[in-house]
Design a protein around this motif. Structure first.
Motif, mmCIF file in Angstrom:
data_model
loop_
_atom_site.group_PDB
_atom_site.id
_atom_site.type_symbol
_atom_site.label_atom_id
_atom_site.label_comp_id
_atom_site.label_asym_id
_atom_site.label_seq_id
_atom_site.Cartn_x
_atom_site.Cartn_y
_atom_site.Cartn_z
ATOM 1 N N GLY A 167 0.766 -1.221 0.000
ATOM 2 C CA GLY A 167 0.000 0.000 0.000
ATOM 3 C C GLY A 167 0.803 1.281 0.000
ATOM 4 O O GLY A 167 0.235 2.346 -0.092
ATOM 5 N N CYS A 168 2.131 1.223 0.138
ATOM 6 C CA CYS A 168 2.919 2.443 0.278
ATOM 7 C C CYS A 168 3.750 2.695 -0.977
ATOM 8 O O CYS A 168 3.908 1.831 -1.843
ATOM 9 C CB CYS A 168 3.819 2.375 1.506
ATOM 10 N N ALA A 169 4.298 3.916 -1.051
ATOM 11 C CA ALA A 169 5.065 4.323 -2.231
ATOM 12 C C ALA A 169 6.321 3.473 -2.422
ATOM 13 O O ALA A 169 6.705 3.155 -3.548
ATOM 14 C CB ALA A 169 5.440 5.797 -2.115
ATOM 15 N N PHE A 170 6.965 3.087 -1.334
ATOM 16 C CA PHE A 170 8.163 2.244 -1.450
ATOM 17 C C PHE A 170 7.842 0.918 -2.119
ATOM 18 O O PHE A 170 8.546 0.468 -3.031
ATOM 19 C CB PHE A 170 8.771 2.013 -0.062
ATOM 20 N N ASP A 171 6.751 0.283 -1.693
ATOM 21 C CA ASP A 171 6.345 -0.982 -2.319
ATOM 22 C C ASP A 171 6.031 -0.775 -3.793
ATOM 23 O O ASP A 171 6.357 -1.617 -4.629
ATOM 24 C CB ASP A 171 5.116 -1.561 -1.612
ATOM 25 N N GLY A 172 5.366 0.342 -4.114
ATOM 26 C CA GLY A 172 5.041 0.607 -5.508
ATOM 27 C C GLY A 172 6.276 0.762 -6.379
ATOM 28 O O GLY A 172 6.333 0.245 -7.502
ATOM 29 N N ALA A 173 7.277 1.472 -5.867
ATOM 30 C CA ALA A 173 8.521 1.635 -6.617
ATOM 31 C C ALA A 173 9.243 0.300 -6.774
ATOM 32 O O ALA A 173 9.782 -0.023 -7.837
ATOM 33 C CB ALA A 173 9.419 2.651 -5.918
ATOM 34 N N LYS A 174 9.239 -0.484 -5.723
ATOM 35 C CA LYS A 174 9.924 -1.780 -5.770
ATOM 36 C C LYS A 174 9.233 -2.720 -6.757
ATOM 37 O O LYS A 174 9.891 -3.487 -7.476
ATOM 38 C CB LYS A 174 9.926 -2.383 -4.369
ATOM 39 N N ILE A 175 7.912 -2.680 -6.809
ATOM 40 C CA ILE A 175 7.167 -3.518 -7.743
ATOM 41 C C ILE A 175 7.566 -3.215 -9.181
ATOM 42 O O ILE A 175 7.741 -4.119 -9.999
ATOM 43 C CB ILE A 175 5.655 -3.300 -7.541
#
Length: 496
Positions: free
Chosen positions: A44-52
């Motif tokens: 749900g967070c921006a870090f996870d989105g970038a990592k994805i």
């Protein structure tokens, strides 16, 4: 931090998004996603989105500058596949402790970690991700990355998307900004050609892009860069020399496609490789864009010949499933591009769509659904678990297609379920992928376990009593006892 703030505002002001253009200035600053909920599920967070978005770049070392749990919670949260390098599967983190934070050792520890990765693995590049902790204590990862790149002679890319700045979708777009700023255009290829394309927003889940690439190879169309699925750093660095691009998931990387068109004149369109009709249309649009950019028009004829051949093969395979699946009702609890592409694919073989989620869909996605279904009565923004369970338990759908988070609702309702999100085990893209999707739906619906599961439990059944005339006085007494016991069982459990 000021540069990060500027990037976030730029992403919120995305002109390629029709919904964003219709907002006023105040609404535009809020972005498209709902505020984060403390304690929400991973992803749900921006870090996870970038990592994805960036982790499927397979030959790069991905270094998380944070306490250990940040990397542990985000590692391998998508089923992307690689045809070669496996370095992306290795987890790198600076593992900051409380002492490192208090003593201000974060930047020094980051520089040391970059050096160790360079010496041990020799990757073509290292991507560095800060998280909430390192961003809040003020570690300047851009300065450290710049110094490390000069010292060690390899690209060290800062991906400035700490979790607290926003949602996963914002992180997707910030990852695209990092590629634009530090990677794309940094290498000039010596083999650029008129049939080079980019595929953006394709993650190669379960290796499904490998079902599409052979089709492009037969048309002599080269995928200059697939971002991010099964990508290599060098390919992405040369992506600015492609002649055209296809956007698979605009929710994630529309900013990347638009800015590449502005900077390097690479036209793009949004399409899908799910379903026979959509796959054929995507091939046509790719060929047409290449012709518009100077490729030989003969590719249009070859494309139509390939489409005719592949469609005939696919429809012949699907003919065996049509009698078994025609009229079956499907509930789709997904989002994004799948909310309309999978709908179209299933309706092609006579399956009825009783509902599709549009929670993560763009305005364009929703318009496509309306055109396909002819109305918006089957679209729902969000359905609570209780409502999902009620719909399935009342047998309003024969199967639910969704992600793993809602599988147990279907199982509790004794309804077949099939995973079509990022954790899935089967590829569904292209002509062969469509056949595989239909085969999996057929296997799920007609699995004999569901008939057995819906049968009453043995203890809910009244024992059978033989109606025979007793021959002796003792047998008469025994019969009365049995009948009395059977009546008690029926009162307690009911009859089958």
């Amino acid at each position: 931090m000021s540069s990060l703030r500027a990037k976030i505002q730029d992403v919120f002001n995305e002109p390629a998004c029709e919904q964003n253009r219709g907002k006023d200035a105040k609404a535009r600053k809020k972005g498209c996603s709902k505020p984060l909920t403390p304690g929400a599920a991973a992803g749900g967070c921006a870090f996870d989105g970038a990592k994805i978005v960036l982790q499927p770049i397979t030959d790069v070392a991905h270094l998380i500058h944070a306490p250990l749990a940040c990397e542990g919670n985000s590692w391998d949260n998508r089923g992307a596949a690689s045809s070669g390098p496996t370095l992306w599967r290795t987890s790198f983190t600076t593992d900051l402790t409380e002492l490192d934070v208090v003593m201000g050792q974060g930047e020094r520890k980051l520089f040391k970690a970059i050096r160790e990765i360079k010496e041990a693995y020799g990757p073509p590049a290292i991507f560095v991700y800060p998280t909430c902790v390192t961003a809040l204590i003020g570690d300047d990862i851009e300065a450290v990355c710049k110094r490390a790149a000069e010292k060690f002679g390899l690209p060290v890319v800062p991906v400035n998307a700490p979790g607290f700045v926003g949602s996963k979708n914002l992180g997707n777009k910030l990852a695209g900004e990092a590629l634009l700023e530090h990677v794309i255009g940094t290498v000039e290829p010596d083999d650029a050609g008129p049939y080079d394309i980019n595929i953006l927003g394709e993650f190669n889940l379960s290796g499904e892009f490998w079902l599409v690439k052979p089709l492009l190879d037969r048309l002599d169309i080269r995928v200059r860069a697939c971002i991010p699925g099964d990508a290599r750093y060098f390919d992405i660095a040369c992506a600015h020399r492609a002649r055209a691009a296809m956007m698979v998931c605009s929710t994630a990387l529309i900013n990347l496609a638009r800015k590449m068109e502005q900077r390097w004149d690479i036209p793009f369109f949004e399409g899908s490789f799910y379903g026979i009709t959509d796959t054929s249309e995507a091939l046509r649009q790719i060929s047409q864009l290449l012709v518009n950019k100077g490729a030989d028009p003969e590719i249009l004829g070859r494309t139509e010949a390939l489409i005719a051949e592949e469609e005939a093969i696919a429809w012949k395979k699907l003919a065996a499933y049509r009698p078994r699946l025609e009229g079956k009702r499907v509930l789709l609890n997904t989002g994004g591009v799948k909310s309309w592409s999978v709908v179209h694919a299933l309706m092609e073989i006579g399956i009825e769509i009783v509902g599709t989620s549009v929670k993560k869909s763009t305005v364009e996605d929703k318009e496509r659904i309306k055109q396909i279904l002819k109305d918006d009565n089957h679209m729902f923004e969000q359905m609570a678990p209780r409502e999902l369970y009620a719909m399935l338990s009342e047998h309003n759908a024969d199967i639910m297609l969704s992600g793993g988070r809602t599988q147990f609702i279907a199982l509790k309702a004794k309804t077949p379920w099939l995973d079509i999100n990022q954790e899935r085990q089967h590829p569904y893209a292209g002509y062969d992928g469509m056949v595989e999707l239909v085969r999996q739906i057929d296997l799920a619906i007609h699995n004999p376990i569901w008939r057995q599961l819906r049968e009453p439990a043995p203890w809910d059944c009244q024992p059978a009593v033989r109606e025979e005339l007793p021959s002796t006085k003792s047998e008469t007494a025994t019969l009365h006892v049995v009948q009395e016991f059977a009546g008690t069982m029926a009162d307690d459990f009911g009859e089958c």
